[in-house]
Design a protein around this motif. Structure first.
Motif, PDB file in Angstrom:
ATOM      1  N   VAL A 101     -87.817 -53.656  81.255  1.00 45.60           N
ATOM      2  CA  VAL A 101     -86.994 -52.699  80.355  1.00 45.60           C
ATOM      3  C   VAL A 101     -85.860 -53.488  80.336  1.00 45.60           C
ATOM      4  O   VAL A 101     -85.079 -53.740  81.293  1.00 45.60           O
ATOM      5  CB  VAL A 101     -86.925 -51.353  80.845  1.00 45.60           C
ATOM      6  CG1 VAL A 101     -86.204 -50.626  80.193  1.00 45.60           C
ATOM      7  CG2 VAL A 101     -88.160 -50.687  81.079  1.00 45.60           C
ATOM      8  N   SER A 102     -85.278 -53.727  79.134  1.00 42.44           N
ATOM      9  CA  SER A 102     -84.138 -54.608  78.831  1.00 42.44           C
ATOM     10  C   SER A 102     -83.272 -53.652  77.953  1.00 42.44           C
ATOM     11  O   SER A 102     -83.608 -52.887  76.953  1.00 42.44           O
ATOM     12  CB  SER A 102     -84.221 -55.834  78.248  1.00 42.44           C
ATOM     13  OG  SER A 102     -83.068 -56.409  77.862  1.00 42.44           O
ATOM     14  N   GLY A 103     -81.790 -53.972  78.035  1.00 45.36           N
ATOM     15  CA  GLY A 103     -80.757 -53.504  76.962  1.00 45.36           C
ATOM     16  C   GLY A 103     -80.973 -54.086  75.914  1.00 45.36           C
ATOM     17  O   GLY A 103     -81.577 -55.375  75.885  1.00 45.36           O
ATOM     18  N   LYS A 109     -92.829 -50.328  85.832  1.00 40.19           N
ATOM     19  CA  LYS A 109     -91.597 -51.038  85.145  1.00 40.19           C
ATOM     20  C   LYS A 109     -90.382 -51.292  86.017  1.00 40.19           C
ATOM     21  O   LYS A 109     -90.317 -50.690  86.858  1.00 40.19           O
ATOM     22  CB  LYS A 109     -91.172 -49.865  84.166  1.00 40.19           C
ATOM     23  CG  LYS A 109     -92.260 -49.555  83.191  1.00 40.19           C
ATOM     24  CD  LYS A 109     -91.680 -48.361  82.118  1.00 40.19           C
ATOM     25  CE  LYS A 109     -92.608 -47.993  81.192  1.00 40.19           C
ATOM     26  NZ  LYS A 109     -92.238 -47.210  80.103  1.00 40.19           N
ATOM     27  N   ILE A 110     -89.775 -52.503  85.578  1.00 33.96           N
ATOM     28  CA  ILE A 110     -88.358 -52.568  86.160  1.00 33.96           C
ATOM     29  C   ILE A 110     -87.515 -52.848  85.364  1.00 33.96           C
ATOM     30  O   ILE A 110     -87.774 -53.403  84.298  1.00 33.96           O
ATOM     31  CB  ILE A 110     -88.670 -53.967  87.268  1.00 33.96           C
ATOM     32  CG1 ILE A 110     -88.885 -55.442  86.672  1.00 33.96           C
ATOM     33  CG2 ILE A 110     -89.763 -53.781  88.130  1.00 33.96           C
ATOM     34  CD1 ILE A 110     -88.573 -56.502  87.314  1.00 33.96           C
ATOM     35  N   ALA A 111     -86.207 -52.999  85.733  1.00 34.01           N
ATOM     36  CA  ALA A 111     -85.023 -53.306  84.746  1.00 34.01           C
ATOM     37  C   ALA A 111     -84.126 -54.208  85.772  1.00 34.01           C
ATOM     38  O   ALA A 111     -83.928 -53.956  87.014  1.00 34.01           O
ATOM     39  CB  ALA A 111     -84.349 -52.029  84.261  1.00 34.01           C
ATOM     40  N   ILE A 112     -83.477 -55.076  85.316  1.00 34.98           N
ATOM     41  CA  ILE A 112     -82.633 -55.787  85.927  1.00 34.98           C
ATOM     42  C   ILE A 112     -81.081 -55.883  85.286  1.00 34.98           C
ATOM     43  O   ILE A 112     -81.047 -56.212  84.081  1.00 34.98           O
ATOM     44  CB  ILE A 112     -83.038 -57.225  86.143  1.00 34.98           C
ATOM     45  CG1 ILE A 112     -84.413 -57.356  86.788  1.00 34.98           C
ATOM     46  CG2 ILE A 112     -82.079 -58.260  86.913  1.00 34.98           C
ATOM     47  CD1 ILE A 112     -84.918 -58.780  86.766  1.00 34.98           C
ATOM     48  N   SER A 113     -79.913 -55.410  86.050  1.00 34.41           N
ATOM     49  CA  SER A 113     -78.764 -55.483  85.336  1.00 34.41           C
ATOM     50  C   SER A 113     -77.553 -55.728  86.312  1.00 34.41           C
ATOM     51  O   SER A 113     -77.811 -55.561  87.609  1.00 34.41           O
ATOM     52  CB  SER A 113     -78.509 -54.254  84.645  1.00 34.41           C
ATOM     53  OG  SER A 113     -77.075 -53.948  84.106  1.00 34.41           O
ATOM     54  N   GLN A 114     -76.424 -56.204  85.643  1.00 35.23           N
ATOM     55  CA  GLN A 114     -75.400 -56.564  86.671  1.00 35.23           C
ATOM     56  C   GLN A 114     -74.802 -55.157  87.138  1.00 35.23           C
ATOM     57  O   GLN A 114     -75.174 -53.979  86.213  1.00 35.23           O
ATOM     58  CB  GLN A 114     -74.141 -57.115  85.906  1.00 35.23           C
ATOM     59  CG  GLN A 114     -74.437 -58.582  85.886  1.00 35.23           C
ATOM     60  CD  GLN A 114     -75.379 -58.961  84.628  1.00 35.23           C
ATOM     61  OE1 GLN A 114     -75.242 -58.535  83.401  1.00 35.23           O
ATOM     62  NE2 GLN A 114     -76.356 -59.624  85.135  1.00 35.23           N
ATOM     63  N   ILE A 166     -68.920 -47.013  87.893  1.00 37.83           N
ATOM     64  CA  ILE A 166     -68.978 -45.671  87.433  1.00 37.83           C
ATOM     65  C   ILE A 166     -69.513 -45.743  86.039  1.00 37.83           C
ATOM     66  O   ILE A 166     -69.005 -45.265  84.968  1.00 37.83           O
ATOM     67  CB  ILE A 166     -67.785 -44.614  87.432  1.00 37.83           C
ATOM     68  CG1 ILE A 166     -66.574 -45.381  86.878  1.00 37.83           C
ATOM     69  CG2 ILE A 166     -67.418 -44.237  88.925  1.00 37.83           C
ATOM     70  CD1 ILE A 166     -65.429 -44.217  87.006  1.00 37.83           C
ATOM     71  N   PRO A 167     -70.863 -46.284  85.786  1.00 36.84           N
ATOM     72  CA  PRO A 167     -71.238 -46.578  84.412  1.00 36.84           C
ATOM     73  C   PRO A 167     -71.564 -45.491  83.427  1.00 36.84           C
ATOM     74  O   PRO A 167     -71.449 -43.847  83.819  1.00 36.84           O
ATOM     75  CB  PRO A 167     -72.628 -47.366  84.639  1.00 36.84           C
ATOM     76  CG  PRO A 167     -72.783 -47.656  86.147  1.00 36.84           C
ATOM     77  CD  PRO A 167     -71.806 -46.611  86.865  1.00 36.84           C
ATOM     78  N   TRP A 168     -71.680 -45.733  82.242  1.00 30.75           N
ATOM     79  CA  TRP A 168     -71.849 -44.688  81.103  1.00 30.75           C
ATOM     80  C   TRP A 168     -73.315 -44.289  81.368  1.00 30.75           C
ATOM     81  O   TRP A 168     -74.183 -44.770  82.277  1.00 30.75           O
ATOM     82  CB  TRP A 168     -71.693 -45.070  79.985  1.00 30.75           C
ATOM     83  CG  TRP A 168     -72.822 -46.065  79.221  1.00 30.75           C
ATOM     84  CD1 TRP A 168     -73.252 -47.187  79.794  1.00 30.75           C
ATOM     85  CD2 TRP A 168     -73.226 -45.746  77.772  1.00 30.75           C
ATOM     86  NE1 TRP A 168     -74.243 -47.511  78.689  1.00 30.75           N
ATOM     87  CE2 TRP A 168     -74.367 -46.647  77.782  1.00 30.75           C
ATOM     88  CE3 TRP A 168     -73.168 -44.593  76.839  1.00 30.75           C
ATOM     89  CZ2 TRP A 168     -75.230 -46.952  76.523  1.00 30.75           C
ATOM     90  CZ3 TRP A 168     -74.096 -44.689  75.866  1.00 30.75           C
ATOM     91  CH2 TRP A 168     -74.950 -45.792  75.594  1.00 30.75           C
ATOM     92  N   LYS A 169     -73.821 -42.822  80.717  1.00 33.22           N
ATOM     93  CA  LYS A 169     -74.942 -42.251  80.765  1.00 33.22           C
ATOM     94  C   LYS A 169     -76.227 -43.276  80.252  1.00 33.22           C
ATOM     95  O   LYS A 169     -77.301 -43.242  80.958  1.00 33.22           O
ATOM     96  CB  LYS A 169     -75.048 -41.213  79.724  1.00 33.22           C
ATOM     97  CG  LYS A 169     -74.762 -41.273  78.335  1.00 33.22           C
ATOM     98  CD  LYS A 169     -74.678 -40.056  77.595  1.00 33.22           C
ATOM     99  CE  LYS A 169     -74.102 -40.609  76.166  1.00 33.22           C
ATOM    100  NZ  LYS A 169     -73.641 -39.257  75.504  1.00 33.22           N
ATOM    101  N   GLY A 170     -76.088 -44.232  79.458  1.00 31.59           N
ATOM    102  CA  GLY A 170     -77.254 -45.268  79.130  1.00 31.59           C
ATOM    103  C   GLY A 170     -77.476 -46.127  80.280  1.00 31.59           C
ATOM    104  O   GLY A 170     -78.780 -46.379  80.498  1.00 31.59           O
ATOM    105  N   TYR A 171     -76.651 -46.388  81.196  1.00 32.33           N
ATOM    106  CA  TYR A 171     -76.746 -47.318  82.358  1.00 32.33           C
ATOM    107  C   TYR A 171     -78.025 -46.527  83.160  1.00 32.33           C
ATOM    108  O   TYR A 171     -78.865 -46.950  83.660  1.00 32.33           O
ATOM    109  CB  TYR A 171     -75.654 -47.585  83.241  1.00 32.33           C
ATOM    110  CG  TYR A 171     -75.846 -48.603  84.343  1.00 32.33           C
ATOM    111  CD1 TYR A 171     -75.345 -49.797  83.908  1.00 32.33           C
ATOM    112  CD2 TYR A 171     -76.101 -48.122  85.480  1.00 32.33           C
ATOM    113  CE1 TYR A 171     -75.466 -50.920  84.800  1.00 32.33           C
ATOM    114  CE2 TYR A 171     -76.198 -48.984  86.478  1.00 32.33           C
ATOM    115  CZ  TYR A 171     -75.963 -50.368  86.150  1.00 32.33           C
ATOM    116  OH  TYR A 171     -75.917 -51.547  87.359  1.00 32.33           O
ATOM    117  N   PHE A 172     -77.538 -45.227  83.681  1.00 29.62           N
ATOM    118  CA  PHE A 172     -78.557 -44.354  84.267  1.00 29.62           C
ATOM    119  C   PHE A 172     -79.587 -43.804  83.700  1.00 29.62           C
ATOM    120  O   PHE A 172     -80.735 -43.843  84.142  1.00 29.62           O
ATOM    121  CB  PHE A 172     -77.613 -43.162  84.811  1.00 29.62           C
ATOM    122  CG  PHE A 172     -76.544 -43.361  85.667  1.00 29.62           C
ATOM    123  CD1 PHE A 172     -76.857 -43.654  86.898  1.00 29.62           C
ATOM    124  CD2 PHE A 172     -75.109 -43.645  85.305  1.00 29.62           C
ATOM    125  CE1 PHE A 172     -75.987 -43.917  88.167  1.00 29.62           C
ATOM    126  CE2 PHE A 172     -74.185 -43.976  86.130  1.00 29.62           C
ATOM    127  CZ  PHE A 172     -74.621 -44.387  87.496  1.00 29.62           C
TER     128      PHE A 172
END
Length: 230
Positions: A166-168, A4-9, A13-19
């Protein structure tokens, strides 16, 4: 098991969902070759204070139209000192602040990067270690991606030999599902609902704040409040 991979900008200090997304995949691609947008998460995030939620923002300058995130530079060299003082003031009395004080103090006070993307990656990598996230992090420029938004995602999956992207949920507005189907790549959508509450020093509870809030309030139990660690 399917890769699995994810791609994001990158975010600051992101929120918990990012991690949670990072920990949900084998490879996480930081995609900062896209246009920098004002009033977004790239250079700012939220802290939970006694007065409510407050923004903490890295000052940046826009030097040209269409400037990308990885071309964006900070506009004031002392931003890191000010941010560290703010974080100390907000979280100094948090249960686990002392446990992580030295680590974050060094992160901030030795940060001499001028590019926003490099700053964001610096903090993301450090926080990954604190949360025991072992996902590989790479820069999209290593992949030399071409085409429109969806075509670049497909190409990234192919070059990284991933069977699942995997995407938001926000990407549902532009992702062309048929291209993924045609290339035998599955899409998994992150679900950011239903997170358990953790200890915060003041009410009401706020989910959408920087991961620093969770770390300083829950310490080495912080990752147990992420869905991907269940």
């Amino acid at each position: 098991m399917k890769k699995k991979i994810a791609i994001s900008q990158s975010n600051y200090i992101p929120w918990k969902g990012y991690f949670d997304m990072i920990n949900s995949v084998d490879v996480f691609v930081i995609y900062d070759e896209v246009q920098y947008t004002k009033n977004d998460w790239r250079n700012r995030n939220l802290l939970k204070t006694k007065q409510g939620i407050e923004w903490i923002t890295i000052p940046v300058r826009q030097e040209k139209l269409g400037q990308t995130i990885d071309q964006t530079k900070v506009s004031k060299s002392n931003w890191n000192i000010k941010h560290w003082k703010t974080i100390q003031a907000v979280y100094g009395k948090a249960p686990f602040f002392k446990m992580y004080k030295d680590k974050f103090e060094e992160l901030y006070l030795t940060c001499d990067d001028v590019f926003l993307s490099a700053i964001n990656k610096r903090f993301i990598l450090a926080i990954n270690k604190i949360l025991n996230i072992e996902t590989s992090i790479i820069d999209s420029r290593e992949l030399n991606l071409k085409g429109d938004a969806t075509e670049r995602l497909i190409e990234a999956c192919k070059k990284l030999e991933a069977a699942v992207y995997v995407s938001g949920p926000a990407a549902k507005a532009y992702i062309r599902n048929e291209l993924f189907c045609n290339n035998n790549i599955e899409i998994e959508w992150m679900d950011y609902s239903g997170y358990p509450e953790y200890y915060q020093m003041s009410k009401p509870f706020e989910h959408g704040v920087s991961i620093l809030d969770l770390i300083f309030n829950e310490g080495d139990l912080a990752n147990t409040f992420l869905k991907s660690f269940k």
